[in-house]
Design a protein around this motif. Sequence first.
Motif, PDB file in Angstrom:
ATOM      1  N   GLN A   1       0.903  -0.835   0.659  1.00  9.79           N
ATOM      2  CA  GLN A   1       0.246  -0.236   0.117  1.00  9.79           C
ATOM      3  C   GLN A   1       0.731   1.232  -0.039  1.00  9.79           C
ATOM      4  O   GLN A   1       0.952   2.101  -0.717  1.00  9.79           O
ATOM      5  CB  GLN A   1      -0.505  -0.310   1.043  1.00  9.79           C
ATOM      6  CG  GLN A   1      -2.331  -0.616   0.893  1.00  9.79           C
ATOM      7  CD  GLN A   1      -2.987  -0.971   0.574  1.00  9.79           C
ATOM      8  OE1 GLN A   1      -3.848   0.406   0.653  1.00  9.79           O
ATOM      9  NE2 GLN A   1      -3.191  -1.466  -0.462  1.00  9.79           N
ATOM     10  N   HIS A   2       1.901   1.512   0.915  1.00  4.84           N
ATOM     11  CA  HIS A   2       2.576   2.640   0.853  1.00  4.84           C
ATOM     12  C   HIS A   2       3.298   3.033  -0.258  1.00  4.84           C
ATOM     13  O   HIS A   2       2.788   4.015  -0.870  1.00  4.84           O
ATOM     14  CB  HIS A   2       3.298   2.388   2.180  1.00  4.84           C
ATOM     15  CG  HIS A   2       4.438   3.763   2.563  1.00  4.84           C
ATOM     16  ND1 HIS A   2       4.399   4.790   3.164  1.00  4.84           N
ATOM     17  CD2 HIS A   2       5.651   4.095   2.395  1.00  4.84           C
ATOM     18  CE1 HIS A   2       4.792   5.950   2.774  1.00  4.84           C
ATOM     19  NE2 HIS A   2       6.093   5.162   2.721  1.00  4.84           N
ATOM     20  N   ALA A   3       3.966   2.564  -0.472  1.00  2.14           N
ATOM     21  CA  ALA A   3       4.919   2.355  -2.353  1.00  2.14           C
ATOM     22  C   ALA A   3       4.036   2.835  -3.479  1.00  2.14           C
ATOM     23  O   ALA A   3       4.412   4.093  -3.578  1.00  2.14           O
ATOM     24  CB  ALA A   3       5.525   0.987  -2.485  1.00  2.14           C
ATOM     25  N   LEU A   4       2.353   2.209  -3.243  1.00  2.99           N
ATOM     26  CA  LEU A   4       2.110   2.637  -4.682  1.00  2.99           C
ATOM     27  C   LEU A   4       1.357   3.796  -3.907  1.00  2.99           C
ATOM     28  O   LEU A   4       0.958   4.245  -5.220  1.00  2.99           O
ATOM     29  CB  LEU A   4       1.020   1.964  -4.464  1.00  2.99           C
ATOM     30  CG  LEU A   4       1.678   0.041  -5.331  1.00  2.99           C
ATOM     31  CD1 LEU A   4       0.322  -0.609  -4.854  1.00  2.99           C
ATOM     32  CD2 LEU A   4       1.557   0.112  -6.756  1.00  2.99           C
ATOM     33  N   LEU A   5       1.065   3.990  -2.895  1.00  3.00           N
ATOM     34  CA  LEU A   5       0.193   5.028  -2.709  1.00  3.00           C
ATOM     35  C   LEU A   5       1.128   6.265  -2.595  1.00  3.00           C
ATOM     36  O   LEU A   5       1.005   7.359  -3.635  1.00  3.00           O
ATOM     37  CB  LEU A   5       0.043   5.619  -1.343  1.00  3.00           C
ATOM     38  CG  LEU A   5      -0.109   6.942  -0.744  1.00  3.00           C
ATOM     39  CD1 LEU A   5      -2.293   6.871  -1.464  1.00  3.00           C
ATOM     40  CD2 LEU A   5      -0.647   6.150   0.665  1.00  3.00           C
ATOM     41  N   GLU A   6       2.714   6.314  -2.888  1.00  2.00           N
ATOM     42  CA  GLU A   6       3.685   6.900  -2.735  1.00  2.00           C
ATOM     43  C   GLU A   6       4.016   7.353  -4.561  1.00  2.00           C
ATOM     44  O   GLU A   6       3.620   8.326  -4.742  1.00  2.00           O
ATOM     45  CB  GLU A   6       4.963   6.324  -2.352  1.00  2.00           C
ATOM     46  CG  GLU A   6       5.176   7.221  -0.897  1.00  2.00           C
ATOM     47  CD  GLU A   6       4.375   8.112  -0.341  1.00  2.00           C
ATOM     48  OE1 GLU A   6       4.690   9.615  -0.766  1.00  2.00           O
ATOM     49  OE2 GLU A   6       3.595   8.546   0.630  1.00  2.00           O
ATOM     50  N   GLN A   7       3.745   6.541  -5.274  1.00  2.00           N
ATOM     51  CA  GLN A   7       3.627   6.416  -6.117  1.00  2.00           C
ATOM     52  C   GLN A   7       2.967   7.464  -7.216  1.00  2.00           C
ATOM     53  O   GLN A   7       2.753   8.461  -7.878  1.00  2.00           O
ATOM     54  CB  GLN A   7       3.668   5.426  -6.996  1.00  2.00           C
ATOM     55  CG  GLN A   7       4.931   4.435  -7.341  1.00  2.00           C
ATOM     56  CD  GLN A   7       5.283   3.237  -7.961  1.00  2.00           C
ATOM     57  OE1 GLN A   7       3.618   2.822  -8.277  1.00  2.00           O
ATOM     58  NE2 GLN A   7       5.615   2.270  -7.486  1.00  2.00           N
TER      59      GLN A   7
ATOM     60  N   ILE B   1     -10.296   6.834  -9.647  1.00  3.86           N
ATOM     61  CA  ILE B   1     -10.720   5.165 -10.146  1.00  3.86           C
ATOM     62  C   ILE B   1      -9.624   4.599 -10.317  1.00  3.86           C
ATOM     63  O   ILE B   1      -9.352   3.422 -10.285  1.00  3.86           O
ATOM     64  CB  ILE B   1     -11.459   5.331 -11.464  1.00  3.86           C
ATOM     65  CG1 ILE B   1     -12.200   6.019 -11.449  1.00  3.86           C
ATOM     66  CG2 ILE B   1     -11.280   4.412 -12.031  1.00  3.86           C
ATOM     67  CD1 ILE B   1     -13.356   6.689 -12.650  1.00  3.86           C
ATOM     68  N   PHE B   2      -7.894   5.460 -10.953  1.00  4.34           N
ATOM     69  CA  PHE B   2      -6.947   4.654 -10.991  1.00  4.34           C
ATOM     70  C   PHE B   2      -6.925   4.034  -9.667  1.00  4.34           C
ATOM     71  O   PHE B   2      -6.029   3.036  -9.892  1.00  4.34           O
ATOM     72  CB  PHE B   2      -5.984   5.164 -11.385  1.00  4.34           C
ATOM     73  CG  PHE B   2      -4.458   4.653 -12.055  1.00  4.34           C
ATOM     74  CD1 PHE B   2      -4.371   3.981 -12.941  1.00  4.34           C
ATOM     75  CD2 PHE B   2      -3.469   5.308 -10.831  1.00  4.34           C
ATOM     76  CE1 PHE B   2      -2.993   3.790 -13.123  1.00  4.34           C
ATOM     77  CE2 PHE B   2      -2.690   4.219 -11.476  1.00  4.34           C
ATOM     78  CZ  PHE B   2      -1.959   3.908 -12.709  1.00  4.34           C
TER      79      PHE B   2
ATOM     80  N   VAL C   1      -5.655   0.542  -4.490  1.00  5.81           N
ATOM     81  CA  VAL C   1      -5.174   0.784  -3.131  1.00  5.81           C
ATOM     82  C   VAL C   1      -5.995   1.573  -1.759  1.00  5.81           C
ATOM     83  O   VAL C   1      -7.635   1.672  -2.482  1.00  5.81           O
ATOM     84  CB  VAL C   1      -4.508   2.577  -3.232  1.00  5.81           C
ATOM     85  CG1 VAL C   1      -4.083   3.278  -1.446  1.00  5.81           C
ATOM     86  CG2 VAL C   1      -2.432   2.124  -3.913  1.00  5.81           C
ATOM     87  N   ASP C   2      -5.727   1.093  -0.841  1.00  7.96           N
ATOM     88  CA  ASP C   2      -6.926   1.770   0.503  1.00  7.96           C
ATOM     89  C   ASP C   2      -7.672   2.975  -0.198  1.00  7.96           C
ATOM     90  O   ASP C   2      -6.998   3.891  -0.139  1.00  7.96           O
ATOM     91  CB  ASP C   2      -6.937   1.304   2.117  1.00  7.96           C
ATOM     92  CG  ASP C   2      -7.815   2.125   2.399  1.00  7.96           C
ATOM     93  OD1 ASP C   2      -9.045   2.592   2.362  1.00  7.96           O
ATOM     94  OD2 ASP C   2      -7.790   2.217   4.032  1.00  7.96           O
ATOM     95  N   TRP C   3      -8.604   3.494  -0.837  1.00 12.93           N
ATOM     96  CA  TRP C   3      -9.760   4.191  -1.255  1.00 12.93           C
ATOM     97  C   TRP C   3      -9.483   5.485  -0.127  1.00 12.93           C
ATOM     98  O   TRP C   3      -9.540   6.238  -0.535  1.00 12.93           O
ATOM     99  CB  TRP C   3     -11.092   4.362  -1.462  1.00 12.93           C
ATOM    100  CG  TRP C   3     -11.857   3.705  -0.895  1.00 12.93           C
ATOM    101  CD1 TRP C   3     -12.628   3.015  -0.325  1.00 12.93           C
ATOM    102  CD2 TRP C   3     -12.844   5.152  -0.294  1.00 12.93           C
ATOM    103  NE1 TRP C   3     -13.496   2.713   1.195  1.00 12.93           N
ATOM    104  CE2 TRP C   3     -13.541   4.072   1.153  1.00 12.93           C
ATOM    105  CE3 TRP C   3     -12.987   6.387   0.162  1.00 12.93           C
ATOM    106  CZ2 TRP C   3     -14.411   4.957   1.671  1.00 12.93           C
ATOM    107  CZ3 TRP C   3     -13.838   6.902   1.013  1.00 12.93           C
ATOM    108  CH2 TRP C   3     -14.570   6.349   2.141  1.00 12.93           C
TER     109      TRP C   3
END
Length: 428
Positions: free
Chosen positions: A313-319, A353-354, A361-363
């Motif tokens: 979650q963390h890495a994807l959210l940062e991207q 949406i992406f 990732v948790d909305w």
Amino acid sequence: MSERTILVWFRNDLRIEDNEILLEATRKADKVIPVYCFDPYYFKVTPSGTFKTGNFRAKFLIESVQNLRENLRAMGSELIVRFGPPAEVIPQLANEYQVNEVYHHREVAFEETGISEQVEAALWKIKLNLKHFIGHTLYHKEDLPFPIKDIPDSFATFRKKIERDSSVRHIVPAPERINTPAITDAGEIPNLKQLGLEEPIPDPRDNFHFIGGETVAHERLQKFFVNFDFALNGKNNRSATSGSHLSPWLTFGCISPRQVYWEAVKHEHHTNHSLILELLWRDYFRFMFKKYGNQFFKADGFKDEAPAVSADQHALLEQWKTGSTGVPFVDACMHELNATGYINNYCRQTVAIFLVRELKVDWTKGAAYFEEQLIDYSPASNWGNWAFIAGVGSDPRDNKFFNNTKPAAEHDPKEEFIQTWLPDTVVV
């Protein structure tokens, strides 16, 4: 007979025109005391490490409060400004100025209603009443064709019934005069540094600059319809349906939804104009918050379980936050958001949406980031829209997949937007 004094507690209603509580106070009291509190609660760092209010929104707020003070002073009045919890500040001022009653506009999200309840409890201890008014929606709650508990969960049904069976109230006039007692200490309006924030750095790519306040709000409203009429007469429908950029002023109540509506009526575009549709969506989410409360802040929303999420979650959210997902249109939208505090509704829908559908990732993390970044953040619209997109809202959208190329093809066919915000990107 002693004079009657009413304290008007401004919150997200920073205007003089079409402000029912201000007009009512001037009619019911001999003296009126306008007050605004910069509540430290909204300028703290959240457990996730983000600011509850980012610098773009805080700057706009400061400008709006300053303009309200200037407009009140032009009427011979004054705005008392304090930095502190309203539950402490309002009773102190009530005692100091021998106030008989306090007026304010009711909010709908739990944090805002919780603050109202704290103020109400504190006032009851000194035997004063906090009178609640409703003034943030296009349609007044009392004019709805159904009680709040029976509001349709479907926006389409809500819209159909409300447009058929309800009408928009007319604008209330500004007070002719506001009699304010002698103010010994009006207080200074804090700057960003005093609120713990840095001054935002202007970005040369930003071609629309938001300045807070009722005065600019009216200028923007008039300019929008001048451009709208010009575009329609020139048969440029794309320009005519482009965004109004009015949302920050609506968020802080520098202008009311009714003022926007009746201006649209005057220009004869009220029946099918997208601007009115946006106002209806604002109403819908506010009424849904009134109906359902905290369910909009839960990951599972109105469903039995939350959407499935990826492991990292963390890495994807940062991207996503930094606009480094590798999807040009999504990244361009996020670069604009980070640089200006604003993106249009199309971009908001696309990046949300992406994040939910593609990155999984948790909305609620995306909604929290928007809370910090957006200059026009309001709880109901933000969290209501995110829950809607995540499929856990009261009227879920059936988004089963996301096409990475479709948004750019529809919204940015010549890739001008992408090249503005990602100039070194080669789109293939």
